[in-house]
Design an enzyme around this catalytic site. Structure first.
Site, PDB file in Angstrom:
ATOM      1  N   ASN A  70      -5.459  -4.574  -2.193  1.00  0.00           N
ATOM      2  CA  ASN A  70      -6.323  -3.416  -2.042  1.00  0.00           C
ATOM      3  C   ASN A  70      -7.760  -3.854  -2.306  1.00  0.00           C
ATOM      4  O   ASN A  70      -8.043  -4.511  -3.313  1.00  0.00           O
ATOM      5  CB  ASN A  70      -5.907  -2.319  -3.022  1.00  0.00           C
ATOM      6  CG  ASN A  70      -6.587  -1.000  -2.757  1.00  0.00           C
ATOM      7  OD1 ASN A  70      -7.812  -0.934  -2.624  1.00  0.00           O
ATOM      8  ND2 ASN A  70      -5.811   0.053  -2.689  1.00  0.00           N
ATOM      9  N   HIS A 140       0.611   3.253   4.285  1.00  0.00           N
ATOM     10  CA  HIS A 140       0.613   2.062   3.443  1.00  0.00           C
ATOM     11  C   HIS A 140       1.186   2.440   2.083  1.00  0.00           C
ATOM     12  O   HIS A 140       0.937   3.517   1.574  1.00  0.00           O
ATOM     13  CB  HIS A 140      -0.789   1.455   3.298  1.00  0.00           C
ATOM     14  CG  HIS A 140      -1.855   2.439   2.930  1.00  0.00           C
ATOM     15  ND1 HIS A 140      -2.379   3.364   3.818  1.00  0.00           N
ATOM     16  CD2 HIS A 140      -2.489   2.656   1.754  1.00  0.00           C
ATOM     17  CE1 HIS A 140      -3.290   4.097   3.210  1.00  0.00           C
ATOM     18  NE2 HIS A 140      -3.371   3.696   1.956  1.00  0.00           N
ATOM     19  N   HIS A 142       1.410   1.610  -1.858  1.00  0.00           N
ATOM     20  CA  HIS A 142       0.704   0.948  -2.954  1.00  0.00           C
ATOM     21  C   HIS A 142       1.694   0.388  -3.976  1.00  0.00           C
ATOM     22  O   HIS A 142       2.688   1.034  -4.311  1.00  0.00           O
ATOM     23  CB  HIS A 142      -0.216   1.937  -3.680  1.00  0.00           C
ATOM     24  CG  HIS A 142      -1.352   2.423  -2.856  1.00  0.00           C
ATOM     25  ND1 HIS A 142      -2.588   1.835  -2.869  1.00  0.00           N
ATOM     26  CD2 HIS A 142      -1.434   3.454  -1.968  1.00  0.00           C
ATOM     27  CE1 HIS A 142      -3.394   2.465  -2.047  1.00  0.00           C
ATOM     28  NE2 HIS A 142      -2.721   3.459  -1.477  1.00  0.00           N
TER      29      HIS A 142
END
Length: 178
Positions: A70, A140, A142
């Protein structure tokens, strides 16, 4: 403004009783607050796989999914499992994509534990802008490593996250262990 003796303190009449808080003025953020759009450069998650792993901070590439750090991590090692296919909703993933997102998530947890001895993890997806997705159009997942005491006053009071390692160094450690 900064002068020869440090930051200049500017008073203003009519603001009420002074308090102990400092104010950090960031007028450049007004465009973000007002929702001014950047030029449309397309989906970053679609463009990342076109770059080198080092440039894009990609840790690993699978058949339908890749793992990437990230760019604005909550903690060191914060990464995401991202399908190559531009798809927004979890229910629209194919069975193969769903399986590979899960496998990449499990593998990421093992790698992060090996490299940095994480005590726990926050894992999840924000589905839609209203749920907090920064890039809602491209799903997406995490994977955020957590350690005892990793949340302190800095992000809460100072709105500052302290990260002890540069992203490129984190990427190299995790990619080597992957």
């Amino acid at each position: 403004m900064t002068g020869p003796d440090g930051p200049e303190v500017v008073g203003q009449d009519g603001v009420g009783v002074p308090d102990a808080l400092q104010r950090l003025w960031t007028p450049h953020r007004l465009a973000y607050v007002q929702g001014v759009k950047k030029p449309d450069e397309g989906c970053p998650f679609c463009h990342l796989p076109e770059k080198s792993d080092e440039e894009a901070l990609i840790l690993a590439r699978g058949k339908t999914v890749y793992a990437v750090l990230n760019l604005y991590p909550y903690n060191p090692g914060h990464l995401m499992a991202v399908p190559y296919r531009h798809v927004a909703d979890y229910t629209d993933l194919t069975a193969e994509e769903t399986t590979e997102v899960a496998e990449f998530t499990q593998h990421a947890m093992r790698v992060i534990r090996e490299v940095s001895s994480a005590h726990g993890f926050n894992i999840g997806m924000n589905q839609g802008v209203i749920a907090g997705a920064g890039i809602a159009a491209h799903l997406h997942q995490h994977v955020v490593p957590r350690w005892g005491g990793d949340a302190n006053f800095m992000p809460v009071i100072g709105h500052t996250k302290v990260l002890p390692q540069l992203l490129g160094e984190t990427r190299q450690l995790l990619a080597d262990a992957w």
